[in-house]
Every structure is written in structure tokens, then in C-alpha cells.
Design a protein around this motif. Structure first.
Motif, PDB file in Angstrom:
ATOM      1  N   ARG A   1       0.817  -1.210   0.000  1.00 23.04           N
ATOM      2  CA  ARG A   1       0.000   0.000   0.000  1.00 23.04           C
ATOM      3  C   ARG A   1       0.854   1.264   0.000  1.00 23.04           C
ATOM      4  O   ARG A   1       1.969   1.265   0.536  1.00 23.04           O
ATOM      5  N   GLY A   2       0.293   2.331  -0.599  1.00 21.33           N
ATOM      6  CA  GLY A   2       0.905   3.635  -0.435  1.00 21.33           C
ATOM      7  C   GLY A   2       0.825   4.082   1.015  1.00 21.33           C
ATOM      8  O   GLY A   2       0.052   3.526   1.810  1.00 21.33           O
ATOM      9  N   ALA A   3       1.618   5.077   1.358  1.00 17.81           N
ATOM     10  CA  ALA A   3       1.633   5.570   2.737  1.00 17.81           C
ATOM     11  C   ALA A   3       1.891   7.072   2.730  1.00 17.81           C
ATOM     12  O   ALA A   3       2.319   7.639   1.711  1.00 17.81           O
ATOM     13  N   GLY A   4       1.627   7.704   3.857  1.00 16.66           N
ATOM     14  CA  GLY A   4       1.807   9.146   3.896  1.00 16.66           C
ATOM     15  C   GLY A   4       1.972   9.682   5.294  1.00 16.66           C
ATOM     16  O   GLY A   4       1.771   8.972   6.289  1.00 16.66           O
TER      17      GLY A   4
ATOM     18  N   GLU B   1       3.845   2.266  -2.827  1.00 18.08           N
ATOM     19  CA  GLU B   1       4.122   1.044  -2.065  1.00 18.08           C
ATOM     20  C   GLU B   1       5.574   0.591  -2.205  1.00 18.08           C
ATOM     21  O   GLU B   1       6.122  -0.001  -1.284  1.00 18.08           O
ATOM     22  N   THR B   2       6.199   0.872  -3.345  1.00 14.82           N
ATOM     23  CA  THR B   2       7.592   0.464  -3.541  1.00 14.82           C
ATOM     24  C   THR B   2       8.585   1.540  -3.124  1.00 14.82           C
ATOM     25  O   THR B   2       9.789   1.290  -3.033  1.00 14.82           O
ATOM     26  N   GLY B   3       8.093   2.744  -2.915  1.00  8.51           N
ATOM     27  CA  GLY B   3       8.981   3.868  -2.632  1.00  8.51           C
ATOM     28  C   GLY B   3       9.488   4.553  -3.886  1.00  8.51           C
ATOM     29  O   GLY B   3      10.252   5.512  -3.803  1.00  8.51           O
ATOM     30  N   GLY B   4       9.045   4.087  -5.039  1.00  9.01           N
ATOM     31  CA  GLY B   4       9.542   4.640  -6.285  1.00  9.01           C
ATOM     32  C   GLY B   4       8.960   5.986  -6.660  1.00  9.01           C
ATOM     33  O   GLY B   4       9.503   6.690  -7.517  1.00  9.01           O
ATOM     34  N   SER B   5       7.853   6.351  -6.037  1.00  7.53           N
ATOM     35  CA  SER B   5       7.209   7.628  -6.330  1.00  7.53           C
ATOM     36  C   SER B   5       6.855   8.312  -5.029  1.00  7.53           C
ATOM     37  O   SER B   5       6.285   7.683  -4.127  1.00  7.53           O
TER      38      SER B   5
ATOM     39  N   TYR C   1       1.054  12.537  11.905  1.00  8.79           N
ATOM     40  CA  TYR C   1       0.432  11.232  11.807  1.00  8.79           C
ATOM     41  C   TYR C   1       0.941  10.489  10.584  1.00  8.79           C
ATOM     42  O   TYR C   1       0.997  11.070   9.491  1.00  8.79           O
ATOM     43  N   CYS C   2       1.256   9.220  10.750  1.00  8.02           N
ATOM     44  CA  CYS C   2       1.506   8.401   9.573  1.00  8.02           C
ATOM     45  C   CYS C   2       0.228   7.651   9.230  1.00  8.02           C
ATOM     46  O   CYS C   2      -0.632   7.438  10.094  1.00  8.02           O
ATOM     47  N   ALA C   3       0.105   7.267   7.973  1.00 12.67           N
ATOM     48  CA  ALA C   3      -1.113   6.621   7.514  1.00 12.67           C
ATOM     49  C   ALA C   3      -0.792   5.683   6.358  1.00 12.67           C
ATOM     50  O   ALA C   3       0.156   5.916   5.595  1.00 12.67           O
ATOM     51  N   VAL C   4      -1.579   4.640   6.230  1.00 10.80           N
ATOM     52  CA  VAL C   4      -1.459   3.669   5.137  1.00 10.80           C
ATOM     53  C   VAL C   4      -2.710   3.722   4.279  1.00 10.80           C
ATOM     54  O   VAL C   4      -3.828   3.736   4.802  1.00 10.80           O
ATOM     55  N   SER C   5      -2.485   3.768   2.975  1.00 10.44           N
ATOM     56  CA  SER C   5      -3.562   3.979   2.019  1.00 10.44           C
ATOM     57  C   SER C   5      -4.329   2.696   1.706  1.00 10.44           C
ATOM     58  O   SER C   5      -3.873   1.588   1.947  1.00 10.44           O
ATOM     59  N   ARG C   6      -5.492   2.879   1.105  1.00 12.18           N
ATOM     60  CA  ARG C   6      -6.286   1.754   0.609  1.00 12.18           C
ATOM     61  C   ARG C   6      -5.699   1.208  -0.694  1.00 12.18           C
ATOM     62  O   ARG C   6      -6.031   0.097  -1.107  1.00 12.18           O
TER      63      ARG C   6
ATOM     64  N   ARG D   1      -2.257   1.332  -3.882  1.00  9.92           N
ATOM     65  CA  ARG D   1      -0.814   1.198  -4.019  1.00  9.92           C
ATOM     66  C   ARG D   1      -0.067   2.518  -4.152  1.00  9.92           C
ATOM     67  O   ARG D   1       1.003   2.699  -3.599  1.00  9.92           O
ATOM     68  N   GLY D   2      -0.581   3.417  -4.923  1.00 15.28           N
ATOM     69  CA  GLY D   2       0.167   4.617  -5.239  1.00 15.28           C
ATOM     70  C   GLY D   2       0.101   5.675  -4.152  1.00 15.28           C
ATOM     71  O   GLY D   2      -0.606   5.523  -3.155  1.00 15.28           O
ATOM     72  N   PRO D   3       0.825   6.765  -4.352  1.00 14.11           N
ATOM     73  CA  PRO D   3       0.768   7.877  -3.406  1.00 14.11           C
ATOM     74  C   PRO D   3      -0.566   8.612  -3.515  1.00 14.11           C
ATOM     75  O   PRO D   3      -1.183   8.619  -4.584  1.00 14.11           O
ATOM     76  N   SER D   4      -0.997   9.247  -2.448  1.00 10.70           N
ATOM     77  CA  SER D   4      -2.224  10.031  -2.456  1.00 10.70           C
ATOM     78  C   SER D   4      -2.122  11.159  -1.454  1.00 10.70           C
ATOM     79  O   SER D   4      -1.664  10.963  -0.337  1.00 10.70           O
ATOM     80  N   THR D   5      -2.578  12.334  -1.869  1.00 13.99           N
ATOM     81  CA  THR D   5      -2.562  13.499  -0.994  1.00 13.99           C
ATOM     82  C   THR D   5      -3.862  13.664  -0.220  1.00 13.99           C
ATOM     83  O   THR D   5      -3.981  14.590   0.591  1.00 13.99           O
ATOM     84  N   LEU D   6      -4.831  12.795  -0.462  1.00 15.77           N
ATOM     85  CA  LEU D   6      -6.170  12.949   0.093  1.00 15.77           C
ATOM     86  C   LEU D   6      -6.384  12.081   1.325  1.00 15.77           C
ATOM     87  O   LEU D   6      -6.196  10.864   1.265  1.00 15.77           O
ATOM     88  N   PRO D   7      -6.793  12.663   2.453  1.00 14.27           N
ATOM     89  CA  PRO D   7      -6.975  11.880   3.675  1.00 14.27           C
ATOM     90  C   PRO D   7      -7.934  10.700   3.519  1.00 14.27           C
ATOM     91  O   PRO D   7      -7.725   9.656   4.134  1.00 14.27           O
ATOM     92  N   PHE D   8      -8.981  10.828   2.684  1.00 13.43           N
ATOM     93  CA  PHE D   8      -9.953   9.739   2.574  1.00 13.43           C
ATOM     94  C   PHE D   8      -9.357   8.503   1.903  1.00 13.43           C
ATOM     95  O   PHE D   8      -9.943   7.419   1.960  1.00 13.43           O
ATOM     96  N   SER D   9      -8.172   8.654   1.297  1.00  8.98           N
ATOM     97  CA  SER D   9      -7.498   7.502   0.686  1.00  8.98           C
ATOM     98  C   SER D   9      -6.919   6.551   1.721  1.00  8.98           C
ATOM     99  O   SER D   9      -6.578   5.422   1.405  1.00  8.98           O
ATOM    100  N   TYR D  10      -6.829   7.032   2.972  1.00  8.27           N
ATOM    101  CA  TYR D  10      -6.131   6.284   4.008  1.00  8.27           C
ATOM    102  C   TYR D  10      -7.114   5.657   4.990  1.00  8.27           C
ATOM    103  O   TYR D  10      -7.995   6.345   5.504  1.00  8.27           O
ATOM    104  N   ASN D  11      -6.939   4.376   5.237  1.00  4.97           N
ATOM    105  CA  ASN D  11      -7.837   3.702   6.180  1.00  4.97           C
ATOM    106  C   ASN D  11      -7.126   3.224   7.441  1.00  4.97           C
ATOM    107  O   ASN D  11      -7.774   2.645   8.318  1.00  4.97           O
ATOM    108  N   TYR D  12      -5.824   3.446   7.540  1.00  2.49           N
ATOM    109  CA  TYR D  12      -5.101   3.133   8.767  1.00  2.49           C
ATOM    110  C   TYR D  12      -4.302   4.366   9.180  1.00  2.49           C
ATOM    111  O   TYR D  12      -3.603   4.955   8.359  1.00  2.49           O
ATOM    112  N   TRP D  13      -4.392   4.708  10.477  1.00  5.28           N
ATOM    113  CA  TRP D  13      -3.726   5.899  10.994  1.00  5.28           C
ATOM    114  C   TRP D  13      -3.002   5.560  12.288  1.00  5.28           C
ATOM    115  O   TRP D  13      -3.496   4.764  13.097  1.00  5.28           O
ATOM    116  N   GLY D  14      -1.847   6.211  12.488  1.00  2.00           N
ATOM    117  CA  GLY D  14      -1.168   6.097  13.768  1.00  2.00           C
ATOM    118  C   GLY D  14      -1.777   7.032  14.794  1.00  2.00           C
ATOM    119  O   GLY D  14      -2.708   7.786  14.487  1.00  2.00           O
TER     120      GLY D  14
END
Length: 124
Positions: free
Chosen positions: A32-35, A53-57, A95-100, A102-115
Motif C-alpha cells: 500500500r501507499g503511505a503518507g 508502495e515500492t517507494g519509487g514515487s 500522523y503516519c497513515a497507510v492507504s487503501r 498502491r500509489g501515493p495520495s494526498t487525500l486523507p480519505f485515501s487512508y484507512n489506517y492511521w497512527g
């Protein structure tokens, strides 16, 4: 299911550096992407940086571009945020977060796991 635990926050001087870490448990992290997001007192939560998810972007908010760098080590299930040249306006709970997805996302609703968040305070 993914659980996230941030560390590395604290007090820094203007112009100083901090490195935030976010340890993830659960297999979904590596696919998953993360942010990183932050929230200052009285303000909305805002996007800081995101990575695929790979860190490539990776993407960084304009306010931190050139000063902060997001990275990840999937072998260690850890997300990082290197923060350099800190400014008082960087003071916030981060806060760190993990996305729903693979790719990067700037939008909070993309993330379903939060620290739970870690406090960063920048003082002169």
C-alpha cells in the motif's frame, strides 16, 4: 489490518532536524501507499508527504518541499519522514497513515489506517 506506531517527535530548534519513524504491523503495509499528515492546534489536518508502495514515487507538500523527505523500508515495515531546516510553523502533531491503494495520495480519505500521532514542536 495494519497498526501504526510513530516515534521520533520532540522539541527542535529553528533550523534543526528531526526524523520521524512509523513502524507498521500487518502484511498490507508493503502493498500500500503511505503518507504523513499533520495537524496544528486549531487547524485542519493537512497532507505533508506521500509515497508509493515500492517507494519509487513520492510527493511533498509545497510548504515542506526541499526540507522534508519521505521514505520507506519495506523490509523493516517502517515509514520515515526526515525533517530538516525546521520552522515554527512546522509545529504540529504528525500522523503516519497507510492507504487503501498502491500509489501515493494526498487525500486523507485515501487512508484507512492511521497512527496515534507524535508531537513535533519547533522553538526559537
Amino acid at each position: 489490518q495494519v497498526q501504526l506506531v510513530e516515534s521520533g517527535g520532540g522539541l527542535a530548534l529553528v533550523g534543526g532536524s528531526l526524523r520521524l519513524s512509523c513502524l507498521a504491523s500487518g502484511r498490507d503495509f508493503i502493498t500500500r501507499g503511505a503518507g504523513w499528515f499533520r495537524q496544528a492546534p486549531g487547524k485542519e489536518r493537512e497532507y505533508v508527504a506521500t509515497i508509493s508502495e515500492t517507494g519509487g514515487s513520492a510527493l511533498h507538500a509545497e510548504s515542506v518541499k526541499g526540507r522534508f523527505a519521505i521514505s520507506r523500508d519495506n523490509a523493516k515495515s517502517t515509514l520515515y519522514l526526515q525533517m530538516n531546516n525546521l520552522k515554527p510553523e512546522d509545529t504540529a502533531v504528525y500522523y503516519c497513515a497507510v492507504s487503501r491503494w498502491r500509489g501515493p495520495s494526498t487525500l486523507p480519505f485515501s487512508y484507512n489506517y492511521w497512527g496515534q500521532g507524535t508531537q513535533v514542536t519547533v522553538s526559537s
